[in-house]
Motif scaffolding. Structure first.
Motif, PDB file in Angstrom:
ATOM      1  N   THR A  13     -41.766  25.650  13.690  1.00 56.93           N
ATOM      2  CA  THR A  13     -41.666  26.384  12.423  1.00 56.93           C
ATOM      3  C   THR A  13     -41.193  27.803  12.656  1.00 56.93           C
ATOM      4  N   ALA A  16     -37.550  27.727  13.250  1.00 53.16           N
ATOM      5  CA  ALA A  16     -36.792  27.494  12.018  1.00 53.16           C
ATOM      6  C   ALA A  16     -36.710  28.728  11.136  1.00 53.16           C
ATOM      7  N   THR A  17     -37.807  29.497  11.069  1.00 57.39           N
ATOM      8  CA  THR A  17     -37.830  30.654  10.169  1.00 57.39           C
ATOM      9  C   THR A  17     -37.397  31.947  10.846  1.00 57.39           C
ATOM     10  N   SER A  19     -39.341  34.060  12.105  1.00 58.65           N
ATOM     11  CA  SER A  19     -40.288  35.134  11.796  1.00 58.65           C
ATOM     12  C   SER A  19     -41.702  34.599  11.833  1.00 58.65           C
ATOM     13  N   ARG A  22     -43.040  34.667   8.031  1.00 59.01           N
ATOM     14  CA  ARG A  22     -42.557  33.559   7.200  1.00 59.01           C
ATOM     15  C   ARG A  22     -43.156  32.233   7.644  1.00 59.01           C
ATOM     16  N   SER A  23     -43.338  32.077   8.950  1.00 59.47           N
ATOM     17  CA  SER A  23     -43.931  30.845   9.467  1.00 59.47           C
ATOM     18  C   SER A  23     -45.386  30.721   9.043  1.00 59.47           C
ATOM     19  N   ASP A  25     -46.711  31.932   6.357  1.00 58.74           N
ATOM     20  CA  ASP A  25     -46.699  31.561   4.939  1.00 58.74           C
ATOM     21  C   ASP A  25     -46.396  30.076   4.772  1.00 58.74           C
ATOM     22  N   ALA A  26     -45.414  29.582   5.533  1.00 51.74           N
ATOM     23  CA  ALA A  26     -45.023  28.183   5.410  1.00 51.74           C
ATOM     24  C   ALA A  26     -46.137  27.237   5.840  1.00 51.74           C
TER      25      ALA A  26
END
Length: 301
Positions: A13, A16-17, A19, A22-23, A25-26
């Motif tokens: 993750t 992919a992001t 960050s 952001r990860s 949050d995901a």
């Protein structure tokens, strides 16, 4: 070395992001918790996986080496869960399929429609591309079925012998193309026209090359090369280009009187299409459902 799937999920993750924030949050976790998860994975591997920068996180050499294995392990875990659910009578999961343009335009949508009527809880992910792209996707577990022109099996992928059909390709042009006014149109008349084609080395290009060779003609100069079906169609309908397409790819456009085949005797090519799977491992349950519908649709093709 035994890997924790939660740690691998956190790792992929972040890749992919790009960050940590952001990860987090995901994944619905806090940044400190995510940092601890990655730190434990790095301790297990014995080396840093990321270089931390003010603009984000970048993979180290060790991280780059781990990524394809982490992706594969996570996909295999998901496939196993889907297979177990199927055995328990819980039809859910994701159908992952890749297809060349002509199949993606006609046969595949019909098969997907039938599958989802019977199993509305399934989801579908489709990749459209030329064969080399689909082969890579199949080997890396990005897709579980690849639909394309029949080619020789390899050590990693093999054809599904009872799912085969044929289509025919033609020289196509816009409905108002000037060549349609010419009487006794021949293949040689197309050489002076602008062409838009798939790149050399692709199946459609080689099929067309064989047709021109059989007529004792060189290939026309290709003014535009693209792997995009949408771009090819737009060049034909909007800019007066000729192209080479299998009938299913332009069937909707033919009915709309936008693109049709030029009436040139002997200027056609027929090919055999089939479904491919990985040679080793179990075909996931959702992919089996799609394959069943493809068999029904293609038995009379």
């Amino acid at each position: 070395m035994t890997f924790d799937l939660r740690q691998l999920t956190a790792f992929t993750t972040i890749v992919a992001t790009g960050s940590l924030g952001r990860s987090a949050d995901a994944l619905h976790v806090t940044q400190p918790a995510l940092s601890r998860t990655i730190k434990r994975l790095e301790e297990q591997v014995g080396a840093p996986l990321f270089e931390r920068h003010s603009k984000g996180m970048q993979l180290t050499a060790i991280g780059k080496a781990l990524l394809p294995h982490a992706t594969l392990l996570l996909r295999e875990a998901q496939h196993a869960a889907e297979e177990i659910d199927a055995m328990r009578g819980l039809v859910k999961g994701t159908i992952r399929v890749g297809a060349v343009g002509s199949i993606a335009s006609m046969v595949l949508p019909l098969a997907i429609g039938e599958v989802l009527k019977k199993h509305p809880t399934l989801q579908v992910q489709v990749i459209e591309g030329v064969w080399d792209r689909l082969t890579d996707a199949l080997i890396t577990h990005e897709v579980d079925l690849a639909l394309g022109m029949a080619v020789a099996d390899t050590e990693e992928i093999c054809a599904i012998s009872d799912c085969r059909w044929e289509d025919t390709s033609y020289v196509v042009a816009a409905a108002d193309h000037p060549l349609r006014q010419k009487k006794n149109l021949s293949l040689i008349d197309t050489l002076s026209q602008p062409w838009a084609l798939p790149p050399q080395g692709t199946g459609p290009y080689e099929q067309m090359q064989q047709v021109f060779h059989d007529h004792g003609l060189p290939m026309p100069n290709s003014a535009v090369e693209t792997r995009s079906v949408m771009v090819l169609k737009s060049l034909v309908t909007r800019s007066g280009f000729l192209s080479w397409m299998p009938a299913p790819m332009f069937e909707v456009d033919r009915k709309a009187q936008l693109i049709t085949a030029l009436e040139i005797e002997g200027a056609t090519g027929t090919r055999t299409l089939t479904a491919f799977r990985r040679r080793h491992g179990i075909l996931p349950g959702p992919a089996v459902r799609l394959l069943e519908e493809l068999r029904v649709l293609t038995v009379t093709k």
